[in-house]
Design a protein around this motif. Sequence first.
Motif, PDB file in Angstrom:
ATOM      1  N   MET A  21      -3.271  -7.119  -0.177  1.00 51.76           N
ATOM      2  CA  MET A  21      -3.086  -6.577   1.400  1.00 51.76           C
ATOM      3  C   MET A  21      -2.349  -7.756   2.308  1.00 51.76           C
ATOM      4  N   PHE A  22      -3.211  -9.093   2.028  1.00 51.23           N
ATOM      5  CA  PHE A  22      -2.514 -10.229   2.874  1.00 51.23           C
ATOM      6  C   PHE A  22      -1.306 -10.493   2.407  1.00 51.23           C
ATOM      7  N   ALA A  24       1.122  -8.559   1.073  1.00 52.17           N
ATOM      8  CA  ALA A  24       2.163  -7.675   1.409  1.00 52.17           C
ATOM      9  C   ALA A  24       2.395  -7.781   3.226  1.00 52.17           C
ATOM     10  N   PHE A  25       1.134  -8.190   3.879  1.00 50.12           N
ATOM     11  CA  PHE A  25       1.505  -8.337   5.309  1.00 50.12           C
ATOM     12  C   PHE A  25       2.389  -9.563   5.516  1.00 50.12           C
ATOM     13  N   VAL A  26       1.996 -10.700   4.716  1.00 52.58           N
ATOM     14  CA  VAL A  26       3.117 -12.008   4.892  1.00 52.58           C
ATOM     15  C   VAL A  26       4.467 -11.610   4.820  1.00 52.58           C
ATOM     16  N   GLN A  28       5.890  -8.801   4.864  1.00 54.45           N
ATOM     17  CA  GLN A  28       6.423  -7.930   6.023  1.00 54.45           C
ATOM     18  C   GLN A  28       6.921  -8.791   7.202  1.00 54.45           C
ATOM     19  N   VAL A  29       5.903  -9.734   7.628  1.00 56.84           N
ATOM     20  CA  VAL A  29       5.957 -10.654   8.819  1.00 56.84           C
ATOM     21  C   VAL A  29       7.502 -11.590   8.401  1.00 56.84           C
ATOM     22  N   THR A  42       5.785  -2.450   2.305  1.00 58.07           N
ATOM     23  CA  THR A  42       4.490  -3.339   2.496  1.00 58.07           C
ATOM     24  C   THR A  42       3.648  -2.660   3.403  1.00 58.07           C
ATOM     25  N   LEU A  43       3.943  -1.669   4.502  1.00 54.60           N
ATOM     26  CA  LEU A  43       3.289  -0.877   5.184  1.00 54.60           C
ATOM     27  C   LEU A  43       2.367  -0.050   4.198  1.00 54.60           C
ATOM     28  N   CYS A  46      -0.310  -2.147   2.281  1.00 62.31           N
ATOM     29  CA  CYS A  46      -1.518  -2.479   3.147  1.00 62.31           C
ATOM     30  C   CYS A  46      -2.195  -1.214   3.373  1.00 62.31           C
ATOM     31  N   SER A  47      -1.737  -0.172   3.477  1.00 61.16           N
ATOM     32  CA  SER A  47      -2.558   1.335   3.779  1.00 61.16           C
ATOM     33  C   SER A  47      -3.352   1.669   2.728  1.00 61.16           C
ATOM     34  N   TYR A  50      -6.281  -0.878   1.840  1.00 61.44           N
ATOM     35  CA  TYR A  50      -7.095  -0.765   2.911  1.00 61.44           C
ATOM     36  C   TYR A  50      -8.205   0.150   2.584  1.00 61.44           C
TER      37      TYR A  50
END
Length: 80
Positions: A21-22, A24-26, A28-29, A42-43, A46-47, A50
């Motif tokens: 998840m982290f 994919a978040f990175v 995305q940013v 990536t969203l 993360c979903s 989670y």
Amino acid sequence: MPAQRLTKGAELAAAILFAAMFGAFVIQVVSRYVFDDPVSWTLEICSITYIWIVFFGSALVVEQRQHITFDMLYKSIRPR
């Protein structure tokens, strides 16, 4: 002993899911603010990760006595 291994395995799975998840978040940013081209998958990652972290955590890692109970509801309703 097998229950303890199952708990450790669930904790390891949750840690791997947090790392995914982290990551994919990175991604995305970086893709959104550095390359100005956001990626939508990536969203979803993360979903989904989670949700599975919550499933693993509530089913295998958190003990039964640590779960949230509805004591206020039970105490407010009188028995018949």
